[in-house]
Design an enzyme around this catalytic site. Structure first.
Site, PDB file in Angstrom:
ATOM      1  N   LYS A 193     125.407 -35.565  27.227  1.00  7.37           N
ATOM      2  CA  LYS A 193     124.294 -34.770  26.397  1.00  7.37           C
ATOM      3  C   LYS A 193     123.383 -35.887  26.246  1.00  7.37           C
ATOM      4  CE  LYS A 193     126.374 -30.683  24.656  1.00  7.37           C
ATOM      5  NZ  LYS A 193     126.961 -30.076  23.616  1.00  7.37           N
ATOM      6  N   ARG A 232     135.288 -30.452  25.280  1.00  2.00           N
ATOM      7  CA  ARG A 232     134.647 -29.712  26.337  1.00  2.00           C
ATOM      8  C   ARG A 232     133.794 -30.886  27.288  1.00  2.00           C
ATOM      9  NH1 ARG A 232     129.783 -27.461  27.331  1.00  2.00           N
ATOM     10  NH2 ARG A 232     129.770 -25.414  28.291  1.00  2.00           N
TER      11      ARG A 232
HETATM   12  N1  HH2 Z   1     127.584 -27.104  24.774  1.00  5.62           N
HETATM   13  C1  HH2 Z   1     126.910 -26.551  25.684  1.00  5.62           C
HETATM   14  C2  HH2 Z   1     127.338 -25.120  26.106  1.00  5.62           C
HETATM   15  N2  HH2 Z   1     128.512 -24.617  25.353  1.00  5.62           N
HETATM   16  N3  HH2 Z   1     129.988 -24.626  23.707  1.00  5.62           N
HETATM   17  C3  HH2 Z   1     130.566 -25.099  22.616  1.00  5.62           C
HETATM   18  N4  HH2 Z   1     131.780 -24.777  22.216  1.00  5.62           N
HETATM   19  N5  HH2 Z   1     130.298 -26.382  22.358  1.00  5.62           N
HETATM   20  C4  HH2 Z   1     129.370 -27.245  22.924  1.00  5.62           C
HETATM   21  O1  HH2 Z   1     129.029 -28.634  22.575  1.00  5.62           O
HETATM   22  C5  HH2 Z   1     128.721 -26.573  23.933  1.00  5.62           C
HETATM   23  C6  HH2 Z   1     129.003 -25.296  24.524  1.00  5.62           C
HETATM   24  C7  HH2 Z   1     126.002 -27.130  26.310  1.00  5.62           C
HETATM   25  O2  HH2 Z   1     126.235 -27.921  27.653  1.00  5.62           O
HETATM   26  P1  HH2 Z   1     126.193 -27.465  29.263  1.00  5.62           P
HETATM   27  O3  HH2 Z   1     127.178 -26.140  29.111  1.00  5.62           O
HETATM   28  O4  HH2 Z   1     127.017 -28.607  29.753  1.00  5.62           O
HETATM   29  O5  HH2 Z   1     124.748 -27.117  29.096  1.00  5.62           O
HETATM   30  P2  HH2 Z   1     124.005 -25.777  29.631  1.00  5.62           P
HETATM   31  O6  HH2 Z   1     123.801 -25.148  28.168  1.00  5.62           O
HETATM   32  O7  HH2 Z   1     122.491 -26.433  30.006  1.00  5.62           O
HETATM   33  O8  HH2 Z   1     124.619 -24.745  30.352  1.00  5.62           O
END
Ligand code: HH2
Length: 280
Positions: free
Chosen positions: A223, A258
């Protein structure tokens, strides 16, 4: 052997680190957007994460990065249609990362077993009733505002206390909807309506969130705050910073991580676990 759902839900008691691999079936996620939009590439990546030691996989079809636009439930299902059923056959627990009950229902019918709702049941309260009816474990995450505007000007007087109180309130809402509190997992929502100082204070204050008595999940992987500290602009090059955050959260009492980079996280967590055992 990947962990069972029961083991995952007891991980905070046993101090067993749970590695949750991220699979974004999206064209625009902040670190891997487009890479796994193609169903064959997505399934191959899921297989690789399982081979690298993931205990569970988190599938999402909507980016929630700061400034992102919402993706309609029908479109989320269309993106996951080919991928999710195949991933559910890989032998690890699968969570569906969505804020919509319709998407979660479809995913549970197709073989997913856990619901990951970054809105903690505020976007579509029917998701709480659905989790209750299905007996599905539910991840409740803290977010200030919504993805489109959450980074505009986030303010807290005491970020750890406010996030803890919010999560306590959402746990109560889930229980009121019939969800078994022993099936809930909480998450401080790193990067969701938080400045650098807020993210760092939350990571340092994980112990307070553990007082809620349920497993704490931390999603710090790749992040922006890691880029802000290190100057590393490319999210895919932030594995070491992500590991530092996950290890620190484990030492504070979090048990589910995660992550995008499963292999190094698995290795670090195996070592941490063995050290922690000696200390216990
Ligand atoms: N972060 C993201 C998405 N879902 N769910 C939980 N429970 N906790 C988190 O910190 C979290 C989440 C964002 O990260 P990412 O999926 O890599 O990116 P994007 O939202 O751009 O797909």
């Amino acid at each position: 052997m990947p962990l069972s759902l029961e083991e995952i839900l007891r991980s905070h008691h046993t101090r067993t680190p749970v590695v949750m691999g991220i699979l974004n079936v999206t064209p625009d996620s902040f670190s891997d957007g487009g890479e796994f939009f193609d169903p064959a590439a997505a399934v191959a990546h899921a297989r690789q994460m399982v081979a690298e030691g993931a205990d569970m996989l988190d599938l999402g079809a909507e980016s929630t990065r700061p400034g992102s636009d919402a993706v309609a439930p029908d479109e989320q299902i269309a993106r996951l249609q080919e991928v999710l059923p195949q991933v559910c056959r890989l032998g690890v627990a699968v969570s569906i990362d969505t804020t919509w009950a319709a998407v979660a229902r479809w995913a549970l019918d197709a073989g997913a077993t856990v619901v990951n709702d970054v809105s903690a049941g505020r976007q579509d309260p029917a998701i709480l009733t659905l989790a209750a009816e299905r007996g599905a474990p539910l991840i409740l995450m803290h977010m200030l505002g919504e993805p489109k505007t959450m980074q505009a000007d986030p303010h807290y007087d005491d970020v750890v206390a406010e996030v803890r109180d919010f999560l306590a309130e959402r746990l109560a809402a889930a229980e009121a909807a019939g969800v078994d509190p022993r099936k809930c997992i909480v998450d401080p929502g790193i990067g969701f309506g938080k400045r650098l100082e807020h993210n760092l204070t939350l990571l340092a204050g994980v112990e307070t969130l553990c007082e809620l008595g349920v497993p704490v999940l931390v999603g710090a992987s790749r992040k922006r705050f890691i880029g802000e500290i290190t100057g590393e602009q490319t999210p895919a090059n932030r594995a070491a910073g992500s590991l530092a955050a996950a290890c620190c959260a484990y030492l504070g009492g979090a048990s589910i991580f995660r992550v995008h980079d499963v292999a190094p996280t698995r290795q670090a967590m195996n070592v941490l676990r063995q050290i922690a055992r000696r200390g216990a």
